[in-house]
Scaffold this active site. Structure first.
Site, mmCIF file in Angstrom:
data_model
loop_
_atom_site.group_PDB
_atom_site.id
_atom_site.type_symbol
_atom_site.label_atom_id
_atom_site.label_comp_id
_atom_site.label_asym_id
_atom_site.label_seq_id
_atom_site.Cartn_x
_atom_site.Cartn_y
_atom_site.Cartn_z
ATOM 1 C CE1 TYR A 133 13.471 -7.877 -45.625
ATOM 2 C CE2 TYR A 133 11.485 -9.110 -45.122
ATOM 3 C CZ TYR A 133 12.117 -8.092 -45.786
ATOM 4 O OH TYR A 133 11.388 -7.275 -46.627
ATOM 5 C CE LYS A 161 14.227 -8.760 -49.141
ATOM 6 N NZ LYS A 161 12.759 -8.957 -49.302
#
Length: 288
Positions: A133, A161
Site C-alpha cells: 500500500y 495499491k
C-alpha cells in the site's frame, strides 16, 4: 502470481453507539456481493482500522469471513512497531484470506533502506500474498521509484495499491510486470485500466458497485468508449465521496441508503448536513 484484478471495495466498518454494528456489516457485505464486486478489503484506512483495537479488527475479519469466500477477502495490516506487526500477521494468517494490505510504517519516516528491509521482512514472514500500500500522504514517507521497483520483486508481493500520485512510477510498475497495479485513487480508475493496470481498491465503490464492475468489464472487453461513458456517469459521485475526510462521505451516502448508521469513531466526524444534502442530490442522479 495471485490474481487481484478487478474492483475491490475498501470496506467501511459500521458503528452504532460506539460499537461495531455487525448486523449492518452483514447487510452491507451481502449488498456488495450481490453487486458483483471482486472482493473486499477489511480494516484498511476506509475501515477506520486505526480506531479499532487489534481484537476488534480480528473480530471484524472473522465476521466477514463467515459471509465471504476467503479468496475475496484482503486484510489490512498497518503499524510502526515491527514486532507487533509481525505478531498481528501471524494472527491474520491463522485465517484463510486472499492477502494482506501493508503500508509503509507511518509517522517514523524510515530511510529507503529501512523501507526496503521492512517490506522484505514482512514478505518473508507472510504465508499469504502481500499487497503493498503506497500512500505517502498518510504514512509521511515516500517510497522512491527505484526502491519500490526493487521491493516488489519479492515473490510474496503480488500487487500494489497505488496512491502515490506519481504517473511515471505507475507506468514503470505496469511496464515491469512484477506486480498487479491497483489504483487507490478512485478518480484514476479509468486511467489505470487504460494504461494496463489491474483495477482498483476503491472506497467510493460502496455505492453503485455494479457500475464500477460494468466499467471494469467494459475495459476488459476493449470497449473504451462505453467504459468512458460509465466513468463519467460515476464521476460526480466519486468527487462527492471525498468531499470530507474518508470515510465520512461514504458512510453518509450509505446512511442515506439505509445500509449503515452515519457514525464514525472520534476523532473522525460524521459528514456535515451540507455534505449530506449534496450527497442526496448526487445519489438521486446516479440512480436515474
Amino acid at each position: 502470481m495471485s490474481n487481484f484484478r478487478g474492483i475491490w471495495v475498501a470496506l467501511v466498518t459500521p458503528f452504532r453507539d460506539g460499537a461495531v454494528d455487525y448486523p449492518a456489516l452483514r447487510t452491507l457485505v451481502a449488498h456488495l456481493l450481490e453487486q458483483g464486486v471482486t472482493g473486499l478489503v477489511v480494516c484498511g484506512t476506509t475501515g477506520e482500522a486505526a480506531a479499532l483495537s487489534h481484537d476488534e479488527q480480528l473480530e471484524v475479519l472473522d465476521a466477514v469471513l463467515q459471509w465471504v469466500p476467503p479468496q475475496q477477502v484482503i486484510m489490512g495490516l498497518a503499524g510502526n512497531n515491527q514486532r507487533e506487526l509481525l505478531a498481528c500477521l501471524e494472527d491474520i494468517q491463522r485465517r484463510p484470506v486472499a492477502g494482506v494490505l501493508v503500508p509503509a510504517p507511518y509517522y517514523i519516516r524510515p530511510s529507503q533502506a529501512g523501507l526496503e528491509a521492512f517490506f522484505r521482512t514482512v514478505a518473508d514472514a507472510a504465508s499469504v500474498p502481500v499487497v503493498l500500500y503506497d500512500i505517502p500522504y498518510r504514512t509521511g514517507v515516500r517510497i522512491e521509484r527505484e526502491t519500490l521497483r526493487r521491493i516488489v520483486r519479492h515473490p510474496n508481493i503480488h500487487a500494489i495499491k497505488d496512491c502515490a500520485g506519481d504517473l511515471e512510477t505507475t507506468l514503470a510498475l505496469i511496464a515491469d510486470g512484477q506486480v498487479q497495479v491497483l489504483t487507490g485513487e478512485d478518480l484514476q480508475i479509468f486511467t489505470n485500466l487504460c494504461l494496463g493496470g489491474a483495477g482498483a481498491i476503491s472506497a467510493s465503490a460502496h455505492v453503485r458497485a455494479d457500475l464500477y464492475m460494468q466499467l471494469y468489464q467494459q475495459m476488459e472487453e476493449g470497449d473504451v468508449i462505453s467504459a468512458r461513458r460509465t466513468f463519467h456517469r460515476l464521476l460526480p459521485w466519486m468527487q462527492a465521496a471525498f468531499a470530507e475526510p474518508n470515510p465520512a462521505a461514504v458512510k453518509g451516502a450509505l446512511a442515506l441508503q439505509g445500509l449503515v448508521a452515519n457514525e464514525l469513531r472520534e476523532p473522525m466526524q460524521a459528514c456535515t448536513p451540507t455534505t449530506l444534502e449534496r450527497l442526496r442530490g448526487v445519489l438521486a442522479e446516479l440512480a436515474d
